[in-house]
Design an enzyme around this catalytic site. Structure first.
Site, PDB file in Angstrom:
ATOM      1  N   GLY A   8       0.764  -1.106   0.028  1.00  0.00           N
ATOM      2  CA  GLY A   8       0.125   0.076  -0.035  1.00  0.00           C
ATOM      3  C   GLY A   8       0.867   1.395   0.075  1.00  0.00           C
ATOM      4  O   GLY A   8       0.308   2.255  -0.057  1.00  0.00           O
ATOM      5  N   TYR A  86       9.273 -10.369   3.273  1.00  0.00           N
ATOM      6  CA  TYR A  86       9.580 -10.582   1.708  1.00  0.00           C
ATOM      7  C   TYR A  86       8.584 -11.197   1.154  1.00  0.00           C
ATOM      8  O   TYR A  86       8.591 -12.406   1.501  1.00  0.00           O
ATOM      9  CB  TYR A  86      11.107 -11.284   1.736  1.00  0.00           C
ATOM     10  CG  TYR A  86      12.086 -10.238   2.626  1.00  0.00           C
ATOM     11  CD1 TYR A  86      12.614  -9.024   2.153  1.00  0.00           C
ATOM     12  CD2 TYR A  86      12.345 -10.670   3.848  1.00  0.00           C
ATOM     13  CE1 TYR A  86      13.322  -8.277   2.782  1.00  0.00           C
ATOM     14  CE2 TYR A  86      13.097  -9.721   4.921  1.00  0.00           C
ATOM     15  CZ  TYR A  86      13.663  -8.548   4.171  1.00  0.00           C
ATOM     16  OH  TYR A  86      14.314  -7.513   4.850  1.00  0.00           O
ATOM     17  N   TYR A 333       4.880   1.481  12.934  1.00  0.00           N
ATOM     18  CA  TYR A 333       5.131   2.915  12.741  1.00  0.00           C
ATOM     19  C   TYR A 333       6.454   3.120  12.651  1.00  0.00           C
ATOM     20  O   TYR A 333       7.220   3.365  13.450  1.00  0.00           O
ATOM     21  CB  TYR A 333       4.521   3.599  13.844  1.00  0.00           C
ATOM     22  CG  TYR A 333       3.118   3.717  13.969  1.00  0.00           C
ATOM     23  CD1 TYR A 333       2.175   3.275  13.229  1.00  0.00           C
ATOM     24  CD2 TYR A 333       2.364   4.587  14.931  1.00  0.00           C
ATOM     25  CE1 TYR A 333       0.809   3.391  13.231  1.00  0.00           C
ATOM     26  CE2 TYR A 333       0.936   4.854  15.079  1.00  0.00           C
ATOM     27  CZ  TYR A 333       0.453   4.175  14.164  1.00  0.00           C
ATOM     28  OH  TYR A 333      -1.091   4.439  14.410  1.00  0.00           O
TER      29      TYR A 333
END
Ligand SMILES: Cc1cc2nc3c(=O)[nH]c(=O)nc-3n(C[C@H](O)[C@H](O)[C@H](O)COP(=O)(O)OP(=O)(O)OC[C@H]3O[C@@H](n4cnc5c(N)ncnc54)[C@H](O)[C@@H]3O)c2cc1C
Length: 394
Positions: A8, A86, A333
């Site tokens: 995203g 990955y 974050y």
């Protein structure tokens, strides 16, 4: 070359599409299928989906099933669930039963209306309240007070309840009468609308919100602006003097450029999962505190740096009120201020002690386990990036 995997593209440090060494991007954008099995209450979700798309599609299939995840709809499934890794193509997730309709309120209070005392009480009573409540407060840097016209800090008490308004009101009267929630403040809504509602987005008929667009529009972040985000996890309520310091720090930045979002974790399912179950270790905490400061795409680098400095100062102010051994952070974050792998070293890597700076903040005791797993699975450290898990020296 290093490989960057992007789903995203919401990584706070851009680590899915930026590197200081030559790299290529493996873009997962097209892995966007979702298969919802309402009998087994599970879903296979392609990593290229956004959270909003999954919320919408699950609800479309069955209105009483949902997947609890992050707030912002355009965040990608790939990075959100794994916070790195990955080439993961899809995830199988367990879905949860939700009522078709829920209720909630968004009650706003300013400093003059006793916001400090209210937030203090809110922290004390929230973990004792029924788990069917979702409890967040959002604090905004200065706005004009409706009462005095003077600059003030705005606090939004955003609550959702998996039940009706009558029960919600009776819970609020019993636990938190000081907030003064009335029937007029409460709304009933289909579950799917509780996503924008939880973000503070008005969902009433006047606002004409198209939930489908809101959840599935991948560009809903609007104009790109810069921001610096940090996170803390508290174990105890922040005392009034600490809240005063935080509120007065909010006075230093221009209107609506900073937002603190605090969500109650204590008393819920998060407490029941052992710290070592998955890499995310921050269990039995009172609340998660998200701090963000913004600047505009037209602002100068000086303005941006001033805001970043402000965030570091705020982080120091909050320091005495949160556990510091280590000071927790959240891998989702990503924060390079905690440290990064040394670029020159990345080939033979690795410096486990250097990586402990952020590794223990993100993963606590699970960090050493992750290092052992990484050393077994990828002994050449082929898969590496700024904050990848290092391997043991051979
Ligand atoms: C506006 C905004 C709101 C947010 N709100 C929340 C929230 O409410 N709750 C919350 O928990 N977090 C939240 N986040 C943080 C978000 O969950 C993380 O930044 C997450 O990693 C983003 O995932 P992505 O796929 O969009 O990002 P990307 O930048 O594509 O990926 C993030 C990281 O994951 C890796 N990665 C991506 N896809 C894969 C894959 N398929 N296989 C292996 N590795 C992969 C990338 O290489 C990168 O290191 C928010 C972020 C933003 C910008």
């Amino acid at each position: 070359m290093e490989m960057r995997v992007r789903s995203g593209g919401h990584d706070f440090e851009g680590s899915s599409y930026i590197s200081r060494v030559p790299f290529f991007v493996l873009d997962m954008y097209n892995f966007r299928s979702i298969v919802v099995d309402s009998d087994s209450k599970t879903a296979w979700m392609g990593v290229g989906l956004t959270l909003g798309e999954t919320y919408y599609k699950i609800n479309e299939k069955k209105t009483t099933l949902a997947c609890p995840a992050g707030y912002w709809p355009s965040v990608g499934v790939g990075g959100h669930i794994g916070a790195g890794g990955y080439v993961i193509l899809s995830y199988k997730v367990r879905l949860f039963e939700v009522p078709v309709r829920v209720s909630g309120f968004n009650v706003k209070r300013t400093l003059e209306q006793g916001a400090i005392q209210l937030v203090h009480k809110w922290q004390q009573i929230s973990p004792k309240m029924p788990v069917k409540l979702g409890l967040t407060v959002q604090l905004y840097s200065i706005v004009n007070s409706a009462e005095s016209g003077k600059k003030t800090i705005l606090t939004e008490f955003i609550t959702t309840y998996r039940g009706g308004i009558n029960q919600l009101l009776s819970i609020m009267r019993r636990y938190f009468p000081e907030l003064g929630v009335t029937r007029k403040d409460c709304q009933e809504m289909p579950w799917i609308k509780s996503y924008p509602f939880s973000l503070g987005v008005p969902i009433d008929d006047n606002n004409n919100l198209n939930v489908k667009d809101f959840l599935t529009n991948r560009g809903s972040l609007g104009d790109p602006s810069g921001f610096k985000w940090k996170v803390d996890f508290t174990e105890d309520p922040i005392p009034p003097e600490g809240l005063e310091k935080i509120f007065s720090k909010l006075h230093e930045v221009p209107p609506m450029t900073a937002q603190l979002g605090w969500t109650i974790l204590g008393g819920g399912i998060m407490d029941k999962i052992p710290e070592s179950r998955i890499p995310f270790p921050h269990r039995r905490k009172l609340m998660v505190m998200r701090h963000v400061v913004f600047w505009n795409k037209n602002d100068t680098s000086v303005v941006a740096q001033t805001r970043i400095d402000w965030m570091q100062q705020l982080h120091r102010i909050i320091g005495p009120y949160v556990p510091n051994n280590p000071r927790a952070a959240y891998a989702g974050y990503r924060d390079f201020e905690l440290g990064v792998n040394v670029v020159e070293n990345r080939d033979q890597t690795s410096d486990v002690e250097n990586a402990r700076m952020w590794g223990s903040a993100y993963f606590k005791n699970n960090f050493d386990r992750l290092v052992r797993v990484k050393s077994l699975v990828d002994p050449q450290n082929f898969l590496k990036s700024e904050q990848s898990i290092p391997i043991l020296q051979r």
